[in-house]
Every structure is written in C-alpha cells, then in structure tokens.
Scaffold this active site. Structure first.
Site, PDB file in Angstrom:
ATOM      1  N   TYR A 125       0.841  -1.205   0.000  1.00  0.00           N
ATOM      2  CA  TYR A 125       0.000   0.000   0.000  1.00  0.00           C
ATOM      3  C   TYR A 125       0.873   1.250   0.000  1.00  0.00           C
ATOM      4  O   TYR A 125       0.629   2.199  -0.762  1.00  0.00           O
ATOM      5  CB  TYR A 125      -0.911  -0.023   1.217  1.00  0.00           C
ATOM      6  CG  TYR A 125      -1.666   1.260   1.460  1.00  0.00           C
ATOM      7  CD1 TYR A 125      -2.781   1.597   0.699  1.00  0.00           C
ATOM      8  CD2 TYR A 125      -1.260   2.142   2.462  1.00  0.00           C
ATOM      9  CE1 TYR A 125      -3.468   2.781   0.920  1.00  0.00           C
ATOM     10  CE2 TYR A 125      -1.942   3.321   2.694  1.00  0.00           C
ATOM     11  CZ  TYR A 125      -3.046   3.638   1.922  1.00  0.00           C
ATOM     12  OH  TYR A 125      -3.717   4.809   2.147  1.00  0.00           O
ATOM     13  N   MET A 126       1.894   1.271   0.852  1.00  0.00           N
ATOM     14  CA  MET A 126       2.760   2.445   0.929  1.00  0.00           C
ATOM     15  C   MET A 126       3.549   2.639  -0.363  1.00  0.00           C
ATOM     16  O   MET A 126       3.772   3.764  -0.808  1.00  0.00           O
ATOM     17  CB  MET A 126       3.709   2.327   2.121  1.00  0.00           C
ATOM     18  CG  MET A 126       3.020   2.346   3.465  1.00  0.00           C
ATOM     19  SD  MET A 126       2.017   3.850   3.721  1.00  0.00           S
ATOM     20  CE  MET A 126       1.198   3.429   5.263  1.00  0.00           C
TER      21      MET A 126
END
Length: 209
Positions: A125-126
């Site tokens: 996600y990051m």
C-alpha cells in the site's frame, strides 16, 4: 469552485463531504454505485456514479479541483491496491491534467515517504502511495499532498502536529484528517506543497499554510 471527491463513500470521504456541505463548500461526491447515493442525497450533496476501475472521466465535468481519498481497504488483496491506490490515483491525475483542473489534493500516508519502513503487511500500500505521489508531482497539475499517520476513529480534536517529535505518537483521527482536508480545499493558494498530519496541539492553519 466545485471539488470532485473521489472516495467520497470512504471513512474520511464521508466525514469530509459532510463538513464541506455544512460549510457551504461546493463538492461533487463520486460514488461507485447507485446504492451509495441516498446517504449523500439526504444531506443535499451532489453526486455522480463512476467506477475508479472503469471509465470515470465524466465525473470531472463541472469541477475545478479534485480530492483523492479513495482506498482499496484492508480486506482486499494486492490487485485492488494496484488498481485503486496506485493506478486509480494516477489516472485521476492524468484526467485532471487533460481537463486543466486547478488543483489535485491527495490523501497519501506518512509512511509513503519510505515504504520499507512501514509494517510488512502495509508495504505494498505504501509503495502504491509512493508511486502515485511521484506521478502527481510531475503531472503538471498544481497539488497538495496530505500525509496522515496511523488512522484512528477518535472524534475530531481539530488540534494537529506535523512531526513525530511534536506529536509524540504517529496517529491521527480520520475526523481530524477530514477537517485538514476541508481547510486545504477552502484555501486555493495551497499548491505544490506536502504536509505530514498527526494529532497534536496546534490549529490546522499553523500546519497547512
């Protein structure tokens, strides 16, 4: 100035839309399905149905700027992270550029600056946020990137910090993020800047200038 809200039905998006409506700030909520419309209509919020994984360029019609607060959520797999958090954000920036919007306000994440420092399960996600932010910076669209820390469901304190040293913790309530987003949307001169957001003891006007 009408703001298209991508991710309006999300936890931050709903709170932001309600705050904007109460403040008289013109918005259009982009929703994935007709079933999501009634909650917004009951509050007098303009809506448009468009799918971030499909054709959504029509949603930008009549809008001057766009907010991206969409997210695939914690219960989906890497495929949705790629299609929504990464490619959806990139496509939104490209449409904003093509249509000459005045600004793109991105809800990113503090850990997006260094994805490998995030907990292992959050790294994809990051990394998606890292790449989407990088694309936005070079898109030619004026931008503001808000980078909240770990999100909580605490009520809004409307008190903020912009560093871990100041905050003493890495968290911020979704309600506070919604207030910070409203402040940013209402101040058109906040462009090509990035802000870390944490719960703290200062008003948002001291953090986002």
């Amino acid at each position: 100035m009408t703001t298209l809200v991508i991710g309006a039905n999300g936890q931050i998006g709903k709170q932001f839309c309600e705050l904007a409506q109460q403040a008289g700030t013109p918005i259009k909520a982009m929703l994935r399905s007709d079933e999501q419309v009634p909650w917004f209509k009951e509050r007098g919020i303009d809506t448009v149905v468009a799918d971030l994984e499909g054709d959504f360029a029509h949603a930008f019609e009549g809008c001057d700027q766009v907010v991206f607060t969409a997210g695939s959520g914690p219960h989906t797999g890497p495929d949705k992270t790629l299609l929504i958090d990464l490619y959806g954000a990139i496509r939104a920036a490209d449409i904003a550029s093509e249509q000459g919007l005045s600004r793109y306000v991105m809800i990113s994440a503090m850990r997006a600056e260094d994805p490998m420092q995030a907990p292992e399960k959050l790294r994809p996600y990051m990394a998606a946020k890292f790449a989407a932010d990088a694309h936005l910076r070079t898109s030619g669209v004026p931008y503001a990137i808000l980078k909240p820390g770990r999100l909580t469901d605490e009520p809004a304190s409307q008190q903020f910090a912009d560093s871990l040293d100041e905050a003493g913790d890495n968290q911020i309530s979704r309600a506070n993020v919604a207030h910070a987003l409203l402040h940013t949307v209402q101040n058109a001169n906040i462009t090509n800047q990035e802000f870390m957001l944490l719960d703290g003891k200062r008003p948002i006007g001291e953090i986002i200038k």
